[in-house]
Motif scaffolding. Structure first.
Motif, mmCIF file in Angstrom:
data_model
loop_
_atom_site.group_PDB
_atom_site.id
_atom_site.type_symbol
_atom_site.label_atom_id
_atom_site.label_comp_id
_atom_site.label_asym_id
_atom_site.label_seq_id
_atom_site.Cartn_x
_atom_site.Cartn_y
_atom_site.Cartn_z
ATOM 1 N N GLY A 47 0.821 -1.210 0.000
ATOM 2 C CA GLY A 47 0.000 0.000 0.000
ATOM 3 C C GLY A 47 0.852 1.255 0.000
ATOM 4 O O GLY A 47 0.576 2.199 -0.738
ATOM 5 N N LEU B 240 2.494 1.737 -3.413
ATOM 6 C CA LEU B 240 1.498 2.239 -4.367
ATOM 7 C C LEU B 240 1.199 3.702 -4.108
ATOM 8 O O LEU B 240 1.122 4.511 -5.038
ATOM 9 C CB LEU B 240 0.203 1.450 -4.206
ATOM 10 C CG LEU B 240 -0.042 0.279 -5.123
ATOM 11 C CD1 LEU B 240 -1.336 -0.395 -4.715
ATOM 12 C CD2 LEU B 240 -0.141 0.747 -6.547
ATOM 13 N N GLY C 297 3.658 5.940 -5.503
ATOM 14 C CA GLY C 297 3.500 6.105 -6.945
ATOM 15 C C GLY C 297 2.351 7.031 -7.285
ATOM 16 O O GLY C 297 2.386 7.742 -8.279
ATOM 17 N N LEU C 298 1.312 6.989 -6.424
ATOM 18 C CA LEU C 298 0.101 7.759 -6.728
ATOM 19 C C LEU C 298 0.243 9.242 -6.413
ATOM 20 O O LEU C 298 -0.567 10.040 -6.870
ATOM 21 C CB LEU C 298 -1.087 7.178 -5.947
ATOM 22 C CG LEU C 298 -1.589 5.825 -6.445
ATOM 23 C CD1 LEU C 298 -2.622 5.255 -5.503
ATOM 24 C CD2 LEU C 298 -2.178 5.960 -7.838
ATOM 25 N N ALA D 203 2.128 11.207 -7.653
ATOM 26 C CA ALA D 203 2.339 11.913 -8.918
ATOM 27 C C ALA D 203 1.046 12.438 -9.529
ATOM 28 O O ALA D 203 1.080 13.337 -10.363
ATOM 29 C CB ALA D 203 3.042 10.992 -9.913
ATOM 30 N N VAL D 204 -0.105 11.899 -9.122
ATOM 31 C CA VAL D 204 -1.361 12.352 -9.717
ATOM 32 C C VAL D 204 -1.609 13.826 -9.406
ATOM 33 O O VAL D 204 -2.198 14.552 -10.196
ATOM 34 C CB VAL D 204 -2.544 11.476 -9.257
ATOM 35 C CG1 VAL D 204 -3.000 11.814 -7.851
ATOM 36 C CG2 VAL D 204 -3.710 11.612 -10.210
ATOM 37 N N ASP E 243 1.906 14.344 -13.303
ATOM 38 C CA ASP E 243 2.905 13.486 -13.939
ATOM 39 C C ASP E 243 2.356 12.080 -14.092
ATOM 40 O O ASP E 243 1.298 11.750 -13.571
ATOM 41 C CB ASP E 243 4.178 13.446 -13.087
ATOM 42 C CG ASP E 243 4.946 14.747 -13.163
ATOM 43 O OD1 ASP E 243 4.987 15.332 -14.247
ATOM 44 O OD2 ASP E 243 5.478 15.178 -12.115
ATOM 45 N N ALA E 244 3.130 11.215 -14.779
ATOM 46 C CA ALA E 244 2.722 9.821 -14.931
ATOM 47 C C ALA E 244 2.902 9.084 -13.606
ATOM 48 O O ALA E 244 3.645 9.527 -12.721
ATOM 49 C CB ALA E 244 3.544 9.160 -16.024
ATOM 50 N N LEU E 245 2.228 7.952 -13.506
ATOM 51 C CA LEU E 245 2.325 7.111 -12.313
ATOM 52 C C LEU E 245 3.791 6.817 -11.996
ATOM 53 O O LEU E 245 4.579 6.548 -12.889
ATOM 54 C CB LEU E 245 1.567 5.808 -12.570
ATOM 55 C CG LEU E 245 1.517 4.765 -11.452
ATOM 56 C CD1 LEU E 245 0.625 5.234 -10.341
ATOM 57 C CD2 LEU E 245 1.019 3.441 -11.991
ATOM 58 N N PHE E 246 4.128 6.860 -10.718
ATOM 59 C CA PHE E 246 5.467 6.521 -10.221
ATOM 60 C C PHE E 246 6.553 7.522 -10.604
ATOM 61 O O PHE E 246 7.731 7.240 -10.488
ATOM 62 C CB PHE E 246 5.912 5.120 -10.664
ATOM 63 C CG PHE E 246 5.283 4.042 -9.842
ATOM 64 C CD1 PHE E 246 5.552 3.950 -8.488
ATOM 65 C CD2 PHE E 246 4.407 3.138 -10.399
ATOM 66 C CE1 PHE E 246 4.967 2.968 -7.712
ATOM 67 C CE2 PHE E 246 3.806 2.164 -9.636
ATOM 68 C CZ PHE E 246 4.086 2.078 -8.286
ATOM 69 N N THR E 247 6.163 8.719 -11.075
ATOM 70 C CA THR E 247 7.180 9.745 -11.295
ATOM 71 C C THR E 247 7.649 10.256 -9.935
ATOM 72 O O THR E 247 6.834 10.544 -9.067
ATOM 73 C CB THR E 247 6.596 10.916 -12.101
ATOM 74 O OG1 THR E 247 5.972 10.387 -13.265
ATOM 75 C CG2 THR E 247 7.681 11.887 -12.492
ATOM 76 N N GLY E 248 8.963 10.350 -9.743
ATOM 77 C CA GLY E 248 9.502 10.798 -8.463
ATOM 78 C C GLY E 248 9.104 12.238 -8.158
ATOM 79 O O GLY E 248 9.176 13.109 -9.018
#
Lengths: 502, 140
Positions: B75, B78, B81-82, B84-85, B89-94
């Motif tokens: 969790g 995930l 990664g989320l 980034a929303v 940005d795209a999923l999992f963008t730092g």
């Protein structure tokens, strides 16, 4: 923003898995799983609408540009497969509310289930060949968990066979990936489509293609690599075997369709010729195997194999019509086969077994269930106007277009034998009186169990009818998918940008 | 079988391994290390503990079931990664927050989603390995 259309159907089942696991000891966990499946269906429909509207979509996860990062790609075929996964997942999870005992839910049934769905979705959406392997593993581990959950002796027996043979397949697949990477220096499928034709040693490419064919062939359960399937699919809960029957083997077929239209098309006369005869042998052995069985679920398991043959046949022809048939068949079969397994579950509750010699009298007790069985059963056999008719029609038409008379004859004969198997189930489970003299009846099933079990069965049957009576939009979608498969330019440019066009 | 040597050794080894696992987790940001290897080391420390004092004792020391830890880790990963929303940005963008500056060189403190992700991976590996090993030890 595009990338979130692609990521959502993948993230939702994972989030659901985590939430359902943490809430596994209460009723809420079950509802979280249902809500998650419903949310995934919405997300996948949005993705589908976006793909139909804008063409192939690609998203770079973590913002690493292709071909260095992990790309998610959805062309029409991927989007269709994701939608159908979500539909099956929702149907089975609702069915599971009546069928999966609380004991298994406490062991984490819903977490494993959603992780498996995530694995399936990931495999459909990824644009990276190594990432595809990772999704296969996610799927394999969680499906193994589902298969042995509950831990009876025959489940463990089935589980060991299942996992051992699937590991062999993954090994072949992984070896193929390694060699491919060694030759081209890339794992991105779109880039592979460009670099593989430039490899000097094309003979080695064909060898790698065969490794992929074996790897995916085991997953898809084609002749002669199907042994694990009938050994495993009849042991777990009906919910589990329905989702296995509907989805898991189709991931193998999807992967075959993907790599043998995108990457390995250099020696079509060799590789696809093999696929053609593999498909023919798969159809025939599957249906003959089914004829020898006397267990409801074992008959259905062998029929999965025979139907896989039709899908691979569509791919092997490598024409637009053939691929249209293959894609259409894929979608139709997932719905129909999952539904038949779900009905087997209800029949078992009502009549007390799955061995055909020990049950009977279902038609008298539950004529409505009989009707619900006939719809997917006849659809499977290819009766008009059900969905299976159109699927078979297109595949056979494509076979005849290329002049493969013998294969077309086999395909039609297998359809006939399918009717034989279905009527065998019909005669034994529905028509003949119950051997123990008892009257099977649906009222023996607890109402709280029966209602959630009936809803998805009716829903999927209606879907089969809709596809059968109104096939036009579905065929059109399949045509778009087939065109994109045959001409991967849109796929490549979506991933690598306009300048990469071949 | 209880061995006094192992028990005495475990008293030293377990905390050392745990500290080293956290060190590996943090070091992994720019150097070899990271959540996966850190999680393996962390799990090793509890495995040593379980061998020395028994699995029941190890589960008691762990307080939470390893399965739950692993899933919570999933969790967290995930969730990282989320994040980034919110920035589009795209999923999992730092995602980085520079405190006391505006880049990696000038900031004095830089909380980021990558470390959160690594912590998630740490917990997944830690929980996953431990749940398997403890189950195996209990069976044998």
């Amino acid at each position: 923003m595009t990338s979130w259309f692609l990521a959502a159907p993948l993230v939702i089942p994972f989030v659901t898995a985590v939430a359902a696991f943490l809430l596994r000891n209460s009723e809420t966990g079950r509802w979280v799983s249902v809500a998650g499946s419903a949310a995934m269906l919405v997300a996948s429909l949005l993705l589908m609408a976006e793909v139909l509207d804008k063409g192939v979509l690609a998203g770079q996860m973590g913002n690493w540009p292709a071909p260095f990062g992990i790309t998610l790609v959805a062309d029409t075929l991927s989007a269709v497969m994701v939608v159908i996964t979500a539909i099956t997942s929702l149907a089975v999870v609702i069915y599971g509310m009546g069928e999966v005992p609380v004991r298994l839910e406490r062991l984490g049934y819903h977490a494993l289930y959603n992780a498996m769905i995530a694995g399936v979705t990931g495999a459909f959406l990824t644009g990276d060949i190594f990432n595809l392997y990772v999704w296969f593993e996610v799927m394999l581990i969680s499906s193994f968990g589902l298969l042995v959950l509950g831990g009876t002796k025959e489940q463990l027996d089935a589980g060991v066979k299942y996992v051992a043979l699937n590991l062999v397949s993954t090994l072949a697949f992984l070896a193929g990936i390694g060699m491919l990477y060694g030759m081209t220096g890339s794992l991105n499928m779109a880039e592979l489509a460009l670099t593989v034709p430039q490899v000097e040693n094309q003979a080695l490419v064909t060898v790698v293609a065969m490794l992929f064919m074996v790897g995916f062939g085991v997953k898809a359960a084609v002749f002669p690599l199907f042994f694990w399937l009938p050994a495993a699919y009849h042991t777990p809960r009906f919910s589990v075997s329905a989702v296995f029957a509907g989805l898991l083997t189709k991931v193998g077929v999807y992967a075959l369709m993907r790599v043998f239209t995108l990457i390995f098309v250099g020696d079509v006369s060799f590789t696809h010729e093999i696929l053609l005869w593999v498909a023919a042998a798969t159809m025939v052995t599957g249906v003959l195997g089914a004829a020898a069985q006397t267990d409801f679920r074992k008959i259905l398991s062998f029929h999965i194999i025979s139907q896989i043959g039709y899908m691979v046949l569509g791919l092997a022809l490598y024409t637009t019509t053939g691929l249209v048939g293959g894609v259409f068949y894929l979608v139709h079969h997932i719905i129909v086969k999952a539904n038949l397994f779900l009905i087997a579950g209800i029949a078992q509750k009502a009549a007390g077994g799955n061995e055909l010699s020990r049950i009977g009298g279902l038609y008298k007790a539950a004529p409505f269930l009989g009707l619900l069985f006939l719809i997917p059963a006849f659809s499977l056999a290819g009766f008009p106007p059900l969905s299976g008719f159109w699927a078979k029609f297109v595949v056979v038409k494509a076979t005849l277009e290329l002049g493969h008379w013998f294969v077309a004859f086999l395909a039609l004969a297998v359809g006939l034998l399918t009717i034989f198997s279905m009527t065998k189930i019909w005669a034994a489970a529905f028509w003949k009186p119950h051997p123990d003299g008892i009257e099977p009846s649906l009222s023996r099933v607890d109402r709280g169990e029966l209602v959630p079990m009936m809803i998805p069965v009716v829903g999927l049957a209606v879907l089969t009818m809709i596809i059968g009576l109104h096939p036009e939009p579905f065929v059109q979608i399949a045509e778009t998918a087939a065109d994109q498969l045959l001409d991967p330019t849109a796929y490549i440019t979506a991933v690598l940008g306009e300048e990469a066009a071949p | 079988m209880k061995s006094i040597i192992l028990t005495a050794g475990a008293r030293l080894l377990v905390p050392l391994l745990l500290v080293f696992s956290i060190f590996m987790l943090l070091r992994g940001h720019n150097l070899p290390g990271g959540g996966f290897i850190g999680g393996l080391l962390g799990a090793t420390s509890f495995i040593v503990y379980a061998i020395a004092l028994g699995t029941a004792e190890a589960r008691r020391a762990l307080r939470v079931s390893p399965e739950t830890l692993g899933m919570v880790g999933l969790g967290i990963a995930l969730g990282a990664g989320l994040i980034a929303v919110f920035t589009g940005d795209a999923l999992f963008t730092g995602q980085w927050l520079w405190i006391g500056g505006d880049s990696y060189e000038t900031a004095s403190f830089a909380p980021n989603s990558i470390l959160v992700f690594d912590v998630g991976v740490y917990l997944v590996v830690f929980g996953g390995i431990l749940s398997m090993v403890l189950a195996l030890e209990e069976e044998l």
